[in-house]
Scaffold this motif. Structure first.
Motif, short mmCIF file in Angstrom:
data_model
loop_
_atom_site.label_atom_id
_atom_site.label_comp_id
_atom_site.label_asym_id
_atom_site.label_seq_id
_atom_site.Cartn_x
_atom_site.Cartn_y
_atom_site.Cartn_z
N GLY A 113 -49.52 -21.18 -3.45
CA GLY A 113 -50.73 -21.33 -3.23
C GLY A 113 -49.65 -20.33 -2.21
O GLY A 113 -48.45 -20.49 -1.53
N TRP A 114 -50.71 -19.68 -0.69
CA TRP A 114 -49.55 -19.24 -0.03
C TRP A 114 -48.88 -19.36 0.65
O TRP A 114 -48.24 -18.98 1.76
N GLY A 130 -45.95 -25.22 -4.66
CA GLY A 130 -46.62 -26.57 -5.13
C GLY A 130 -47.15 -27.03 -6.52
O GLY A 130 -46.19 -26.99 -7.40
N GLU A 131 -47.60 -28.19 -6.06
CA GLU A 131 -47.46 -28.97 -7.42
C GLU A 131 -47.79 -28.24 -8.68
O GLU A 131 -47.56 -28.75 -9.60
N GLN A 132 -49.01 -27.75 -8.93
CA GLN A 132 -49.63 -27.33 -10.08
C GLN A 132 -48.54 -26.60 -10.25
O GLN A 132 -48.26 -25.93 -11.22
N GLU A 133 -47.83 -25.28 -9.94
CA GLU A 133 -46.64 -24.91 -9.96
C GLU A 133 -45.58 -25.44 -10.81
O GLU A 133 -45.00 -24.83 -12.03
N ALA A 134 -45.39 -26.30 -10.43
CA ALA A 134 -43.69 -27.33 -10.38
C ALA A 134 -44.59 -28.03 -11.70
O ALA A 134 -43.59 -27.86 -12.59
N LYS A 135 -46.16 -28.43 -11.84
CA LYS A 135 -46.11 -28.43 -13.17
C LYS A 135 -46.22 -27.88 -14.05
O LYS A 135 -45.57 -27.90 -15.33
N GLU A 136 -47.30 -26.63 -14.05
CA GLU A 136 -46.19 -25.57 -15.12
C GLU A 136 -45.54 -25.36 -15.90
O GLU A 136 -45.02 -24.90 -16.70
N ARG A 137 -43.91 -24.89 -14.64
CA ARG A 137 -42.99 -24.70 -14.66
C ARG A 137 -42.11 -25.41 -15.55
O ARG A 137 -41.52 -25.70 -16.64
N GLY A 185 -59.49 -29.51 -6.27
CA GLY A 185 -59.17 -28.02 -5.12
C GLY A 185 -58.60 -27.67 -4.38
O GLY A 185 -57.65 -27.93 -3.44
N MET A 186 -59.59 -27.52 -3.20
CA MET A 186 -59.75 -27.73 -1.35
C MET A 186 -58.75 -28.40 -1.30
O MET A 186 -57.97 -28.03 -0.59
N GLU A 187 -59.04 -29.41 -1.38
CA GLU A 187 -58.21 -30.60 -1.26
C GLU A 187 -56.95 -30.69 -1.64
O GLU A 187 -56.20 -31.19 -0.62
N ASN A 188 -56.51 -30.18 -2.55
CA ASN A 188 -55.17 -30.18 -3.26
C ASN A 188 -54.58 -29.47 -2.19
O ASN A 188 -53.32 -29.56 -1.41
N GLY A 189 -54.81 -28.16 -2.13
CA GLY A 189 -54.84 -26.43 -1.90
C GLY A 189 -54.60 -27.48 -0.36
O GLY A 189 -53.28 -27.02 0.38
N MET A 190 -55.67 -27.80 0.66
CA MET A 190 -55.14 -28.02 1.23
C MET A 190 -54.00 -28.68 2.09
O MET A 190 -53.17 -28.73 3.12
N LYS A 191 -53.85 -30.24 1.60
CA LYS A 191 -53.22 -30.83 1.68
C LYS A 191 -51.08 -30.30 1.67
O LYS A 191 -50.99 -30.38 2.44
N GLU A 192 -51.68 -29.58 0.11
CA GLU A 192 -49.57 -28.67 0.08
C GLU A 192 -49.73 -28.03 1.50
O GLU A 192 -48.50 -28.42 1.74
N MET A 236 -46.89 -26.04 6.07
CA MET A 236 -47.36 -25.86 7.46
C MET A 236 -46.33 -27.09 8.46
O MET A 236 -46.00 -26.31 9.35
N GLY A 237 -45.57 -27.95 7.86
CA GLY A 237 -45.67 -28.61 8.75
C GLY A 237 -45.82 -30.14 9.04
O GLY A 237 -45.15 -31.33 9.93
N GLY A 238 -46.91 -30.67 7.95
CA GLY A 238 -47.57 -32.19 8.32
C GLY A 238 -48.30 -31.76 9.62
O GLY A 238 -48.81 -31.30 10.63
#
Ligand SMILES: Nc1ncnc2c1ncn2[C@@H]1O[C@H](COP(=O)(O)OP(=O)(O)OP(=O)(O)O)[C@@H](O)[C@H]1O
Ligand SMILES: [Mg+2]
Lengths: 247, 455
Positions: free
Chosen positions: B239-240, B203-210, B44-51, B56-58
């Motif tokens: 995600g924030w 985020g990916e998670q939200e996209a999936k949920e939607r 989860g941390m990794e995912n959050g971080m990557k996203e 934030m611009g890569g």
């Protein structure tokens, strides 16, 4: 060469410095197809003898040959294989596995023989038919009568088609009638050509067999049926009894 | 054959002693739960971080920040110029290793309103068009600023969907997507015309949920009617970083300067300083060199006063990686201890079990089981207990992770991975096998005759 040959076999237990000679210099031959009873009073060494004959135990001294195999030199795994393929046991206390049902109990020796599942089932059913228990396949041992349990045990002993059947007091825990049914089964097995060895302390049961080996204090005092008396191999067995008979 | 049979016997043994087995499996269950749970949290941390990083611009983005002048330059502090457009031009001219420079002038504490509606939160910034590539924005509607907008300091803005939601209504509430191009909003009372709007960042998670919610709605499942999906913490689990990005309001840099800063808010002195100057390097592999080059150029424009510093995303990644390593270590440690304890429990129970079954083992030997047969049988039984424990651990970890998700909603929604599950079950099997060795050897060594006589 006889199927089973014992030469100067002793089994000695040490209990707190005291030496117990359960078997004392026993020599003995049993030929293929014989129907033999081992008889003697309690504590005389019958079971000990049977265990050594049946490769469950090894002697302290002497040599045992079973179907050409030197038992005292064989490894534990080799003996297990011999018991699996050549020998069937029937015990006084049935010794069925309580958590397995009737068929599974009968299948047990075949599992260790590596028989495939379907064939296992088939052979187990045949063996159970033979002891007339084809209708109680799914029962647990605890749900059967003593006589039925003993028949399951006999089916288990037969299922790998062994050459030799050992039975240690197979009727000891059964009433007279049931005992007779079980004995009839053994007689039939003998008639089929199997070697059957019956351990008992009851002379009436021993009377069923053509040959009787009497044991006292770990030594053989063989009572030989008249028609077997002349056989050479008995003269060869150097037991005191035979020596007396020969004199 | 023996293997299959032993598995069945093992399962029967477990079933025959349910409570005992459960207690025995506790260690394994705990171990697997901490292993899988920890892996899920890390994932989860990794995912959050990557996203967040992408939002934030890569990774190739470098932030230039003001810093206090070093102690030895303290006497020059008054002359520190801060980061200004002078730096931007200098970098563009003299630092070929820098591909992109994006000056920003943030307007803090401005009030965004339209009629009686207002947005309590916003990221209101004056920017150059290079900000699009810098912050990886996608303009979905309208246009971005042109040179004229910049030159004439025109009151135009490009907004994120979050601002649209606040001032014009959410699509989910008004029933259709509003694109407020040409509308006017107030920033600290000054009118601005919306000329463009970004896409909605999720985020990916939200996209999936939607996507799922949409599917359910299409299938007419009642769930969709039950109201909006649970929303957590920062609005939603996207995600924030995404949330913030959606609250962007961009205006031309010059507009921000002329309309908000030249008057010198607060001090009365015009303030030419940028709040941020983000740069992107031309070659990610030469990050160090590029930063050194930028530093050299800026030391020149700052007359040697080092009142600036660079902050790479890499620093952040390193920080997060360190946290991940720590989490992994402690998770592995707990899991290791639990599995060890579980293993000892299993060994204990197997020893007890073979002592109970001496006679049964004797019977098996009498009908032809070899020592190795029995060894294998006990080993498998032991492994079966462990694996069943492991599988129960998977179920528990599923609940555990769900619980974490509910208790601490964040951008880092823990995610269970198949790999972690496989490793955990594999480990429990291994523990079971190892724990079974001693009892198995003991059972294999029983002499058949003594075992048969055993009361
Ligand atoms: N493991 C042992 N340790 C010590 N002594 C033993 C052991 N097994 C057998 N014996 C002794 O060896 C002797 C013969 O025992 P065995 O079991 O062969 O007698 P048995 O003829 O079968 O008697 P029963 O008719 O009561 O079954 C007995 O005196 C017995 O106490
Ligand atoms: Mg006996």
């Amino acid at each position: 060469m006889a199927l089973l040959e014992l030469r100067n076999v002793s089994k000695i237990y040490h209990l707190g410095g005291e030496e117990i000679r359960a078997l004392d210099d026993v020599s003995l031959d049993i030929g293929a197809g014989e129907f033999v009873s081992i008889i003697g009073p309690s504590g005389s060494g019958k079971s000990t003898l049977m265990h050594i004959l049946g490769c469950l135990d090894t002697p302290s001294h002497g040599t045992v040959t079973l179907d050409g195999i030197q038992v005292e030199k064989a490894s534990a795994s080799e003996l297990a294989r011999v018991r699996n393929r050549k020998i069937g046991f029937v015990f006084q206390f049935f010794n069925l596995l309580p958590k397995l049902n009737v068929v599974q109990n009968v299948e047990l020796p075949m599992i260790y023989a590596g028989v495939s599942g379907s064939q296992r089932r088939e052979q187990a059913l045949q063996a159970l038919e033979m002891v007339e228990l084809g209708n109680r396949l799914k029962n647990r041992p605890s749900q059967l009568s003593g006589g039925q349990q003993q028949r399951v045990a006999i089916a288990r002993a037969l299922v790998n088609n062994p050459r030799i059947i050992f039975a240690d007091e197979p009727t000891g825990n059964l009433d007279t009638h049931t005992g007779e049914v079980i004995l009839a089964l053994f007689r039939r097995l003998s008639q089929e050509g199997r070697t059957v060895i019956l351990v008992t302390h009851n002379p009436e049961i021993a009377a069923v067999t053509p040959r009787r080996i009497e044991i006292r204090n770990g030594r053989i005092a063989e009572k030989v049926d008249a028609r077997l008396a002349g056989l050479d191999r008995l003269a060869a067995s150097a037991t005191p009894a035979a020596a007396v008979a020969g004199a | 054959m023996i293997i299959l049979n032993s598995i069945v016997i093992g399962l029967k043994e477990i079933w025959a002693h349910k409570v005992r087995s459960l207690l025995t499996m506790m260690g394994i269950i705990l171990g697997v739960t901490s292993l899988v749970g920890m892996a899920a949290i890390i994932k989860g941390m990794e995912n959050g971080m990557k996203e967040a990083m992408i939002a934030m611009g890569g990774v190739d983005k470098v932030l230039t920040r003001d810093q206090q002048v070093p102690a030895w330059q303290d006497h020059l502090a008054d002359q520190a110029p801060g980061i200004t457009l002078v730096d931007v031009h200098a970098l563009k001219r003299s630092a070929p290793l820098i591909r992109l420079v994006s000056p920003e002038m943030s307007l803090d504490d401005v009030t965004i309103s339209r009629g009686d509606k207002r947005s309590d939160y916003s990221e209101c910034v004056g920017v150059w068009p290079s900000v699009l590539e810098m912050n990886l924005h996608t303009l979905e509607h309208g246009r971005f600023f042109n040179d004229l907008d910049e030159e004439q300091a025109r009151p135009v803005v490009v907004i994120g969907t979050g601002i649209r939601d606040e001032l014009f209504g959410k699509p989910s509430e008004v029933g259709r997507e509003i694109v407020p191009l040409g509308e006017t909003i107030q920033i600290d009372g000054q009118p601005f015309v919306i000329v463009g709007m970004f896409q909605e960042y999720i985020g990916e998670q939200e996209a999936k949920e939607r996507a799922r919610a949409k599917l359910e709605a299409a299938q007419g499942t009642s769930k969709a009617a039950a109201g909006p999906k649970r929303q957590r913490g920062w609005g939603r689990r996207g995600g924030w970083a995404f949330w913030r990005k959606n609250y962007t309001i961009y205006m031309p840099l010059n507009t921000a300067w002329v309309r908000f800063r030249s008057a010198g808010r607060g001090t009365g002195i015009p303030d030419p300083r940028l709040t941020d100057m983000d740069i992107k390097v031309a070659d990610f592999g030469r990050m160090e060199d590029a930063i050194q080059q930028a530093r050299n150029v800026m030391l020149l424009t700052h007359q040697g006063i080092e009142d600036f510093t660079f902050e790479t995303q890499e620093n952040q990644i390193e920080n997060i990686n360190k946290q991940i390593r720590n989490a992994r270590m402690s998770g592995g440690f707990i899991a290791g201890i639990s599995l060890l304890v579980g293993g000892i429990g299993i060994m204990n129970i197997m020893l007890a079990s073979i002592n109970e079954r001496v006679r049964e083992i004797g019977i098996c030997k009498a009908v032809g089981a070899t020592g190795p047969n029995i060894f294998l049988q006990i080993l498998i039984e032991s492994a079966v207990i462990a694996v069943v424990g492991g599988l129960m651990g998977l179920v528990v970890s599923e609940l555990f992770v769900e619980l974490i998700g509910v208790l601490t909603p964040s951008q880092n929604t823990p995610m269970i991975t198949r790999e972690a599950e496989a490793v955990a079950v594999g480990f429990s099997a291994l523990v079971g096998v190892i724990a079974g060795i001693l009892p198995a050897i003991k059972a294999a060594r029983f002499s058949p005759i003594e075992a048969l006589r055993y009361e």
